[in-house]
Scaffold this motif. Structure first.
Motif, mmCIF file in Angstrom:
data_model
loop_
_atom_site.group_PDB
_atom_site.id
_atom_site.type_symbol
_atom_site.label_atom_id
_atom_site.label_comp_id
_atom_site.label_asym_id
_atom_site.label_seq_id
_atom_site.Cartn_x
_atom_site.Cartn_y
_atom_site.Cartn_z
ATOM 1 N N ARG A 202 0.846 -1.189 0.000
ATOM 2 C CA ARG A 202 0.000 0.000 0.000
ATOM 3 C C ARG A 202 0.886 1.244 0.000
ATOM 4 O O ARG A 202 1.990 1.221 0.551
ATOM 5 N N PRO A 246 -15.392 -0.098 7.968
ATOM 6 C CA PRO A 246 -13.944 0.182 8.081
ATOM 7 C C PRO A 246 -13.310 -0.487 9.290
ATOM 8 O O PRO A 246 -13.943 -0.652 10.331
ATOM 9 N N GLN A 252 -4.135 5.544 11.369
ATOM 10 C CA GLN A 252 -4.643 5.829 10.032
ATOM 11 C C GLN A 252 -5.716 6.908 10.083
ATOM 12 O O GLN A 252 -5.714 7.860 9.302
ATOM 13 N N GLN A 253 -6.662 6.743 10.997
ATOM 14 C CA GLN A 253 -7.740 7.719 11.117
ATOM 15 C C GLN A 253 -7.217 9.089 11.522
ATOM 16 O O GLN A 253 -7.655 10.117 10.996
ATOM 17 N N VAL A 256 -5.331 10.829 8.531
ATOM 18 C CA VAL A 256 -6.269 11.330 7.522
ATOM 19 C C VAL A 256 -7.014 12.548 8.053
ATOM 20 O O VAL A 256 -7.196 13.551 7.347
ATOM 21 N N ILE A 260 -6.968 16.347 6.431
ATOM 22 C CA ILE A 260 -8.184 17.072 6.045
ATOM 23 C C ILE A 260 -8.231 18.430 6.732
ATOM 24 O O ILE A 260 -8.565 19.455 6.125
ATOM 25 N N PRO A 265 -7.319 17.024 1.424
ATOM 26 C CA PRO A 265 -8.303 15.927 1.520
ATOM 27 C C PRO A 265 -7.704 14.590 1.096
ATOM 28 O O PRO A 265 -7.092 14.484 0.031
ATOM 29 N N GLN A 266 -7.843 13.596 1.947
ATOM 30 C CA GLN A 266 -7.339 12.252 1.668
ATOM 31 C C GLN A 266 -8.420 11.228 1.983
ATOM 32 O O GLN A 266 -9.317 11.469 2.781
ATOM 33 N N TRP A 267 -8.278 10.054 1.360
ATOM 34 C CA TRP A 267 -9.180 8.945 1.622
ATOM 35 C C TRP A 267 -8.593 8.058 2.713
ATOM 36 O O TRP A 267 -7.384 7.928 2.835
ATOM 37 N N LEU A 268 -9.481 7.457 3.482
ATOM 38 C CA LEU A 268 -9.067 6.475 4.473
ATOM 39 C C LEU A 268 -8.896 5.132 3.765
ATOM 40 O O LEU A 268 -9.869 4.524 3.329
ATOM 41 N N VAL A 269 -7.656 4.680 3.636
ATOM 42 C CA VAL A 269 -7.365 3.472 2.856
ATOM 43 C C VAL A 269 -7.881 2.242 3.592
ATOM 44 O O VAL A 269 -7.586 2.033 4.767
ATOM 45 N N GLN A 270 -8.663 1.424 2.893
ATOM 46 C CA GLN A 270 -9.248 0.227 3.479
ATOM 47 C C GLN A 270 -8.967 -1.003 2.630
ATOM 48 O O GLN A 270 -9.778 -1.928 2.561
#
Length: 301
Positions: A202, A246, A252-253, A256, A260, A265-270
């Protein structure tokens, strides 16, 4: 994003939390390894790319997830681990699988997989059906959180480091890329023609800069003489009624959320990116020997 021109698919591998997936198959101490592969990812790859009795290798075995899952699926698992601590723990997990009466066999070797062909018995050359592995990449994406209680200090992170400072996880990106290329070149030597390599990885951020580990894995595989055939997604989240559940870590949280807040802005990778490579079925070498299943019975010690 998938590379243009290559097929891809989504693997539903995160339906249960990781702790539940390991319960009963791995010792409690296994939780201390920072970079454990989900057992369901290894299981999915083994079921997809091999048949019972095939030989499955992980050159960076960690706690032995690939080997243990191969044993439970009636395959022969082989792992190589650089650090003595994790190799010993992987061997305990292999012994636990044997005690449970699995039909497959497993063995763990200790050594530097950049010299893979010298670490394994010569009869393995050209015999491996599948390699499953993941490159190491630092403490920022790993670990567990412990909170000391209300207003009693900072959140503490643990189980987020591998071991010695000479581990590839703590080298610069170029050194990691070259080391991983060397490992995959060794894997190509022991793969049978048409055999597959499955790499989970990842991207992550180091000092705010995005590090493209999946892209590095593709480049390393191709430099090692392997053919890219698929780029897939292995979910680490559950799916319930079409909605993702999730399972992201605290860090991770937090990362992110901080991004933000800073206007990035980023996505929470899952998910894990899954790179699938293959050795050309027409590629042969006079130094590579094909082995029958009876000739790989050495994998049980």
């Amino acid at each position: 994003m998938l590379t243009q021109g290559y097929p891809g698919s989504v693997w539903l591998t995160g339906q249960q939390p990781s702790r539940a997936l390991r319960q009963g198959r791995y010792t409690h101490e296994s939780i201390t390894h920072p970079g454990k592969m989900l057992p369901t990812i290894a299981r999915y790859a083994i079921n997809t790319y091999t048949d019972p009795g095939d030989l499955v290798l992980d050159p960076m075995a960690g706690i032995g997830t690939t080997v243990v899952e191969a044993m439970h699926l009636d395959r022969h698992g082989v792992g190589v681990e650089y650090e003595d601590k994790w190799a010993a723990l992987a061997a305990v997990n292999v012994a636990l699988a044997e005690k449970q009466g699995v039909s497959g066999t497993g063995v763990i070797y200790t050594g530097d997989s950049r010299k893979l062909p010298t670490l394994l018995p010569p009869q393995m050359r050209g015999a491996v059906a599948l390699v499953i592995t993941s490159p190491p990449y630092g403490p920022s994406t790993h670990g567990h959180v412990r909170t000391p209680g209300p207003r009693r200090g900072k959140v503490r992170k643990l189980h987020h480091r591998y071991g010695g400072s000479d581990n590839l996880a703590y080298r610069n990106h170029d050194t990691l890329a070259q080391g991983f290329t060397d490992i995959l070149a060794g894997c190509r030597t022991v793969l049978r023609p048409g055999g597959h390599v499955v790499i989970t990885a990842r991207p992550y951020r180091r000092h705010g800069e995005l590090v493209d580990i999946p892209g590095m894995a593709v480049a390393a595989g191709q430099a090692a003489g392997l053919e890219l055939v698929e780029e897939c997604v292995a979910l680490m989240a559950g799916v319930r009624n079409g909605v993702l559940i999730p399972r992201a870590s605290f860090f991770q949280q937090k990362n992110v959320g901080d991004a933000i807040t800073d206007g990035d802005p980023q996505w929470l990778v899952q998910h894990e990116d899954v790179i699938v490579l293959r050795r050309d079925s027409n590629s042969t070498s006079s130094t590579e020997l094909r082995c029958s299943q009876s000739e790989v019975s050495w994998v049980r010690e």
